[in-house]
Write a protein that holds these residues in place. Sequence first.
Motif, PDB file in Angstrom:
ATOM      1  N   GLY A  34     -14.236 -19.016  24.007  1.00  0.00           N
ATOM      2  CA  GLY A  34     -15.308 -18.338  23.293  1.00  0.00           C
ATOM      3  C   GLY A  34     -15.281 -16.830  23.328  1.00  0.00           C
ATOM      4  O   GLY A  34     -15.537 -16.187  22.310  1.00  0.00           O
ATOM      5  N   ALA A  35     -14.993 -16.206  24.471  1.00  0.00           N
ATOM      6  CA  ALA A  35     -15.058 -14.747  24.570  1.00  0.00           C
ATOM      7  C   ALA A  35     -14.092 -14.077  23.602  1.00  0.00           C
ATOM      8  O   ALA A  35     -14.450 -13.111  22.915  1.00  0.00           O
ATOM      9  N   GLY A  36     -12.873 -14.574  23.518  1.00  0.00           N
ATOM     10  CA  GLY A  36     -11.884 -13.995  22.617  1.00  0.00           C
ATOM     11  C   GLY A  36     -12.303 -14.099  21.166  1.00  0.00           C
ATOM     12  O   GLY A  36     -12.042 -13.201  20.357  1.00  0.00           O
ATOM     13  N   LYS A  37     -12.976 -15.199  20.815  1.00  0.00           N
ATOM     14  CA  LYS A  37     -13.430 -15.373  19.438  1.00  0.00           C
ATOM     15  C   LYS A  37     -14.506 -14.349  19.091  1.00  0.00           C
ATOM     16  O   LYS A  37     -14.544 -13.819  17.978  1.00  0.00           O
ATOM     17  N   VAL A  38     -15.384 -14.078  20.031  1.00  0.00           N
ATOM     18  CA  VAL A  38     -16.434 -13.095  19.782  1.00  0.00           C
ATOM     19  C   VAL A  38     -15.829 -11.694  19.687  1.00  0.00           C
ATOM     20  O   VAL A  38     -16.225 -10.889  18.827  1.00  0.00           O
ATOM     21  N   TRP A  39     -14.874 -11.396  20.559  1.00  0.00           N
ATOM     22  CA  TRP A  39     -14.193 -10.098  20.475  1.00  0.00           C
ATOM     23  C   TRP A  39     -13.423  -9.978  19.160  1.00  0.00           C
ATOM     24  O   TRP A  39     -13.335  -8.891  18.579  1.00  0.00           O
ATOM     25  N   ALA A  40     -12.842 -11.092  18.685  1.00  0.00           N
ATOM     26  CA  ALA A  40     -12.154 -11.063  17.395  1.00  0.00           C
ATOM     27  C   ALA A  40     -13.130 -10.700  16.278  1.00  0.00           C
ATOM     28  O   ALA A  40     -12.781  -9.961  15.352  1.00  0.00           O
ATOM     29  N   LEU A  41     -14.359 -11.207  16.375  1.00  0.00           N
ATOM     30  CA  LEU A  41     -15.386 -10.852  15.396  1.00  0.00           C
ATOM     31  C   LEU A  41     -15.716  -9.363  15.481  1.00  0.00           C
ATOM     32  O   LEU A  41     -15.973  -8.712  14.455  1.00  0.00           O
ATOM     33  N   ALA A  42     -15.691  -8.807  16.705  1.00  0.00           N
ATOM     34  CA  ALA A  42     -15.923  -7.368  16.871  1.00  0.00           C
ATOM     35  C   ALA A  42     -14.838  -6.558  16.164  1.00  0.00           C
ATOM     36  O   ALA A  42     -15.128  -5.578  15.464  1.00  0.00           O
ATOM     37  N   PHE A  43     -13.573  -6.958  16.328  1.00  0.00           N
ATOM     38  CA  PHE A  43     -12.484  -6.237  15.667  1.00  0.00           C
ATOM     39  C   PHE A  43     -12.527  -6.447  14.152  1.00  0.00           C
ATOM     40  O   PHE A  43     -12.200  -5.532  13.382  1.00  0.00           O
ATOM     41  N   LEU A  44     -12.937  -7.642  13.721  1.00  0.00           N
ATOM     42  CA  LEU A  44     -13.079  -7.889  12.287  1.00  0.00           C
ATOM     43  C   LEU A  44     -14.156  -6.981  11.697  1.00  0.00           C
ATOM     44  O   LEU A  44     -13.993  -6.418  10.602  1.00  0.00           O
ATOM     45  N   SER A  45     -15.251  -6.812  12.439  1.00  0.00           N
ATOM     46  CA  SER A  45     -16.309  -5.902  11.996  1.00  0.00           C
ATOM     47  C   SER A  45     -15.806  -4.464  11.952  1.00  0.00           C
ATOM     48  O   SER A  45     -16.151  -3.689  11.056  1.00  0.00           O
ATOM     49  N   GLY A  46     -14.981  -4.094  12.942  1.00  0.00           N
ATOM     50  CA  GLY A  46     -14.394  -2.757  12.947  1.00  0.00           C
ATOM     51  C   GLY A  46     -13.496  -2.534  11.742  1.00  0.00           C
ATOM     52  O   GLY A  46     -13.483  -1.433  11.158  1.00  0.00           O
ATOM     53  N   MET A  47     -12.750  -3.567  11.342  1.00  0.00           N
ATOM     54  CA  MET A  47     -11.906  -3.464  10.153  1.00  0.00           C
ATOM     55  C   MET A  47     -12.764  -3.233   8.903  1.00  0.00           C
ATOM     56  O   MET A  47     -12.437  -2.401   8.056  1.00  0.00           O
ATOM     57  N   LEU A  48     -13.872  -3.977   8.811  1.00  0.00           N
ATOM     58  CA  LEU A  48     -14.771  -3.809   7.669  1.00  0.00           C
ATOM     59  C   LEU A  48     -15.393  -2.413   7.667  1.00  0.00           C
ATOM     60  O   LEU A  48     -15.556  -1.796   6.608  1.00  0.00           O
ATOM     61  N   THR A  49     -15.711  -1.905   8.842  1.00  0.00           N
ATOM     62  CA  THR A  49     -16.276  -0.557   8.948  1.00  0.00           C
ATOM     63  C   THR A  49     -15.321   0.489   8.381  1.00  0.00           C
ATOM     64  O   THR A  49     -15.712   1.336   7.564  1.00  0.00           O
ATOM     65  N   SER A  50     -14.074   0.449   8.833  1.00  0.00           N
ATOM     66  CA  SER A  50     -13.103   1.448   8.384  1.00  0.00           C
ATOM     67  C   SER A  50     -12.845   1.348   6.883  1.00  0.00           C
ATOM     68  O   SER A  50     -12.712   2.371   6.200  1.00  0.00           O
ATOM     69  N   LEU A  51     -12.804   0.129   6.352  1.00  0.00           N
ATOM     70  CA  LEU A  51     -12.583  -0.046   4.921  1.00  0.00           C
ATOM     71  C   LEU A  51     -13.768   0.482   4.113  1.00  0.00           C
ATOM     72  O   LEU A  51     -13.592   1.141   3.082  1.00  0.00           O
ATOM     73  N   ALA A  52     -14.982   0.195   4.602  1.00  0.00           N
ATOM     74  CA  ALA A  52     -16.182   0.654   3.893  1.00  0.00           C
ATOM     75  C   ALA A  52     -16.253   2.174   3.866  1.00  0.00           C
ATOM     76  O   ALA A  52     -16.567   2.780   2.824  1.00  0.00           O
ATOM     77  N   TYR A  53     -15.956   2.813   4.996  1.00  0.00           N
ATOM     78  CA  TYR A  53     -16.009   4.273   5.031  1.00  0.00           C
ATOM     79  C   TYR A  53     -14.897   4.906   4.186  1.00  0.00           C
ATOM     80  O   TYR A  53     -15.059   6.008   3.660  1.00  0.00           O
ATOM     81  N   SER A  54     -13.772   4.212   4.074  1.00  0.00           N
ATOM     82  CA  SER A  54     -12.701   4.717   3.208  1.00  0.00           C
ATOM     83  C   SER A  54     -13.136   4.683   1.750  1.00  0.00           C
ATOM     84  O   SER A  54     -12.841   5.609   0.975  1.00  0.00           O
ATOM     85  N   VAL A  55     -13.843   3.619   1.366  1.00  0.00           N
ATOM     86  CA  VAL A  55     -14.374   3.537   0.007  1.00  0.00           C
ATOM     87  C   VAL A  55     -15.359   4.669  -0.240  1.00  0.00           C
ATOM     88  O   VAL A  55     -15.335   5.328  -1.295  1.00  0.00           O
ATOM     89  N   TRP A  56     -16.224   4.917   0.746  1.00  0.00           N
ATOM     90  CA  TRP A  56     -17.211   5.992   0.629  1.00  0.00           C
ATOM     91  C   TRP A  56     -16.520   7.355   0.490  1.00  0.00           C
ATOM     92  O   TRP A  56     -16.937   8.203  -0.310  1.00  0.00           O
ATOM     93  N   ALA A  57     -15.430   7.585   1.237  1.00  0.00           N
ATOM     94  CA  ALA A  57     -14.719   8.870   1.174  1.00  0.00           C
ATOM     95  C   ALA A  57     -14.069   9.080  -0.189  1.00  0.00           C
ATOM     96  O   ALA A  57     -14.024  10.205  -0.700  1.00  0.00           O
ATOM     97  N   GLN A  58     -13.573   8.003  -0.788  1.00  0.00           N
ATOM     98  CA  GLN A  58     -12.902   8.116  -2.080  1.00  0.00           C
ATOM     99  C   GLN A  58     -13.900   8.159  -3.233  1.00  0.00           C
ATOM    100  O   GLN A  58     -13.646   8.790  -4.263  1.00  0.00           O
ATOM    101  N   THR A  59     -15.055   7.471  -3.054  1.00  0.00           N
ATOM    102  CA  THR A  59     -16.061   7.383  -4.124  1.00  0.00           C
ATOM    103  C   THR A  59     -17.423   7.720  -3.557  1.00  0.00           C
ATOM    104  O   THR A  59     -18.170   6.829  -3.126  1.00  0.00           O
ATOM    105  N   PRO A  60     -17.800   8.993  -3.532  1.00  0.00           N
ATOM    106  CA  PRO A  60     -19.076   9.405  -2.925  1.00  0.00           C
ATOM    107  C   PRO A  60     -20.291   8.748  -3.556  1.00  0.00           C
ATOM    108  O   PRO A  60     -21.346   8.654  -2.916  1.00  0.00           O
ATOM    109  N   THR A  61     -20.163   8.275  -4.788  1.00  0.00           N
ATOM    110  CA  THR A  61     -21.305   7.621  -5.432  1.00  0.00           C
ATOM    111  C   THR A  61     -21.517   6.196  -4.933  1.00  0.00           C
ATOM    112  O   THR A  61     -22.561   5.601  -5.205  1.00  0.00           O
ATOM    113  N   ALA A  62     -20.543   5.669  -4.215  1.00  0.00           N
ATOM    114  CA  ALA A  62     -20.665   4.295  -3.691  1.00  0.00           C
ATOM    115  C   ALA A  62     -21.479   4.311  -2.404  1.00  0.00           C
ATOM    116  O   ALA A  62     -20.970   4.026  -1.316  1.00  0.00           O
ATOM    117  N   TRP A  63     -22.770   4.613  -2.533  1.00  0.00           N
ATOM    118  CA  TRP A  63     -23.628   4.732  -1.349  1.00  0.00           C
ATOM    119  C   TRP A  63     -23.775   3.414  -0.602  1.00  0.00           C
ATOM    120  O   TRP A  63     -24.045   3.397   0.598  1.00  0.00           O
TER     121      TRP A  63
END
Length: 388
Positions: A34-63
């Motif tokens: 179980g612990a590794g699966k929850v940590w995997a979800l943490a890294f998956l969330s981190g991946m989504l974070t970086s992708l979302a902020y990259s979209v924001w940097a390229q398209t400032p209107t994408a609030w």
Amino acid sequence: MTLDLTSVLVMTTLVVNVSGILFIAETLLRRDEGAGKVWALAFLSGMLTSLAYSVWAQTPTAWWAVAVGNAAFVSSAGCMWLGCRRFNGRRMLWPSVVVAGAVVAAGVAVVAAGPTGGDWAGALWMFLALVGFAGIGAAECLRGELRASRTAWVLALVLGLQSLFYISRTTAFITSGPDSALFQGPFGTVATSMLTVTLTIVAVVVTSVLRATRAPMRGVLVPPGRSDAADGIIDTETFADEMASLCERATWRSELVGVIAVRVEDLEQISTAFGSEVARTVADTWRMGVRHHAPSNALVADDGATGLLVGVVVDSPSHARRVAAAVYRGLFEDLGRVGGGVIPVVGVGVGLSDAAGYETTSLIRLARDAAARAATSVETSVLIGHDE
């Protein structure tokens, strides 16, 4: 050297995503309680974070990308804390509700500000959540089973540094504002991204090592299909149900109920050094040895890939210690006769209802903590747990 925002975000996205993919891929190759699966979800969330902020940097209107990024960032920190709790065998329901609430609040704060909210919409709520989850995550690494692992101390340092950084960043944000030189310098997006890259690399290494001690590679140590009770060893869910029923009956007569946790610490190292066949022989001997030397009326269940739980009713704490010692001695003798003399480190811990009450989760947690300490103790390999 001056780094532009887009380049830094691309670099951060690359590092976070590669690290996350490696950790998630390894999670799929391991037996994980179980612990590794929850940590995997943490890294998956981190991946989504970086992708979302990259979209924001390229398209400032994408609030909306800011809302997604903030919520995912809080989810990443919260899941790191939840993974530590899961590793320590602590309750997960209310902490999961707290994390889910914080994630929703971080996203709603940006949505409430709307398209005119700007780059830092909802940032304060996100900062406070990151301070809290990173701080209590660091504290969780210094208690329970994690406390016995020096590797976990590194994770505590990583989370502690993250919490301290966001305390400073929040203070600068409130006192000087996001456009001030104080905030844009040491606490701006570029500095934060560089810190994120460093902490991500360290975190993925540390959590991989911690997970490896609890979740051996599939097909190497414990053969699949071994939790069907054909060998007298039941699965964890069945054990929890049976123990809950046993505890309920024991309360009527004030009988002493105990859970004995038996852990082995070196199965994967044995597999690496001596081969999978030797490791499998040792694992089979360990499993059957615990079942054979435990009382005939005891409940025996799997507890991850390197642990077993034994549920018993005893007359006294000394009786519980004798039962646990008998399991340890018999197991040690059995292991000495197989595997070419390769004997893993074994820790036996006991959790009793006079210390933890008649709640199965508390009994298991107490036994696990004691077993982890016993495995590293030079004085004894059998310890009675005492509730904090």
